[in-house]
Enzyme design. Sequence first.
Site, PDB file in Angstrom:
ATOM      1  N   HIS A 150     113.483 100.327  56.273  1.00 18.76           N
ATOM      2  CA  HIS A 150     113.753 101.759  56.159  1.00 18.76           C
ATOM      3  C   HIS A 150     115.250 101.994  56.316  1.00 18.76           C
ATOM      4  O   HIS A 150     115.837 101.658  57.344  1.00 18.76           O
ATOM      5  CB  HIS A 150     112.957 102.533  57.219  1.00 18.76           C
ATOM      6  N   GLN A 200     105.275 100.969  54.264  1.00 19.28           N
ATOM      7  CA  GLN A 200     104.694 100.666  52.961  1.00 19.28           C
ATOM      8  C   GLN A 200     104.320 101.983  52.251  1.00 19.28           C
ATOM      9  O   GLN A 200     104.957 102.997  52.494  1.00 19.28           O
ATOM     10  CB  GLN A 200     103.478  99.720  53.080  1.00 19.28           C
TER      11      GLN A 200
END
Length: 429
Positions: free
Chosen positions: A41, A225
């Site tokens: 991220h 995800q």
Amino acid sequence: MSTLVIVGTQWGDEGKGKIVDLIADRVRAVVRFQGGNNAGHTLVVNGKKHIFHLIPSGILHENITCMIGNGVVIDPQVLLQEIERLRKEGVEVSPDRLKISRHAHVIMPYHKALDLAREEKKGKKKIGTTGRGIGPCYEDKAARVGIRIHDLLKEESFALRLEPVLAEKNFILQNFYNHPPLSFDKVFEEYVTYGKSLAAYVEDVSRLLEDMISRGDNVVFEGAQGTFLDIDHGTYPYVTSSNTLAGNVCCGVGLGPGSIHNVVGVVKAYTTRVGGGPFPTELHGELGEKIRDSGGEYGSTTGRPRRCGWLDITMLKKAKRLNGLNALVITKLDVLSGLPEVKIAVGYKVNGRAISDVPCELDLFEKCEPVYEVLPGWQEDIRQIRAFDSLPANTKRYLKTIEDMLGVPIWIVSVGPGRDETIVMRDIF
Ligand code: GDP
Ligand code: IMO
Ligand code: MG
């Protein structure tokens, strides 16, 4: 008071991290509930890039608590490295600011070895995993032979759990994959040391959250995800090994469904995918490369080039149903600037037959040819724009089309990687 789940609606890398960081100044806690360091991220704050794999994307905000729930699989080495890296950058990750569930499962060296060996053996049929041991760790959780964080804190019982499972893994590694065995003493000592380093962070995340929510604090649950990498509802077997959907927040942190108030789906303005598996709107030629280049579409975890294609509304409708989305965030809209036209897949055809939902059968999904609605593009650079009304007419039309087709309101539009490169359309807290 509000709790909010941020989930990816496609195959991951939608820009979840940026959005979590953006809203984190309005919350008391940011909590991961599934996945592990397969996630990457990326946040860009004041021009500086930060990539998080395990630590929740709220950590740059001083006054909040970050938590890693029981549904996450933790590689302690990666977590400690991430804590250390942040410390060097001046972000102190003290046990007051980071809480780890005692019930989270631990990624062990044999999980990583098995993940890599299995992929190698599969050759062309490989899933394209991140090689971080995610699948094998979740397998052991289901097989009831996993090692949990609290096991690392009690040497005697840890040894008793590790011994039989390591013997079995070594047998498979040596005899099936021709891989050297792992030494019990080495693994044991290494992981006891990790346990000591992490002990102060270990907590009952479920109880901490119950207290916060009953006090009226805002909490964000950060998905990793994306919807179509979900182990049950994704493009199986080309998926990850956890439930990535919003419903898994409850099991992944230890709360009931009534504690979830808002579910926000992050939608990249086009589609990307890393690793193998079907992708009907994939662009194979020059245009796909152009989008990859202007969007910087290279994996934050493995550096692999991401496959790029048009937006797929049929997938997003399914993502809405599977997650119960009540708001959307559209990211990377700036990347589409400069194209003569933009396309949205509104359905599929297989041998001339119309298909209006993402089929569960992989072979059928592989045969799906997208049916496109073509919209005019826009040439303007939109990265400086901070209000919806100031966007070019064709950009507004693209956003309105997505909103109308999905019947879910857009909350935020992201027009660049930076925290400030954002248009907020309404308030949801
Ligand atoms: P995540 O896994 O969903 O958090 O997404 P990643 O961080 O893996 O990938 C998203 C990438 O796009 C990162 O490099 C972000 O910095 C970047 N990004 C996020 N939002 C935007 C945006 O609106 N425009 C552009 N150009 N880049 C963005
Ligand atoms: P974030 O949170 C994109 C993909 C891998 C592979 C499949 C299985 O950054 O969106 P795994 O290692 O989980 O067993 O790999 O899932 N994958 C991701 N793709 N973003 C991710 O996370 C991903 N995490 C796993 O590329 O195809
Ligand atoms: Mg990512």
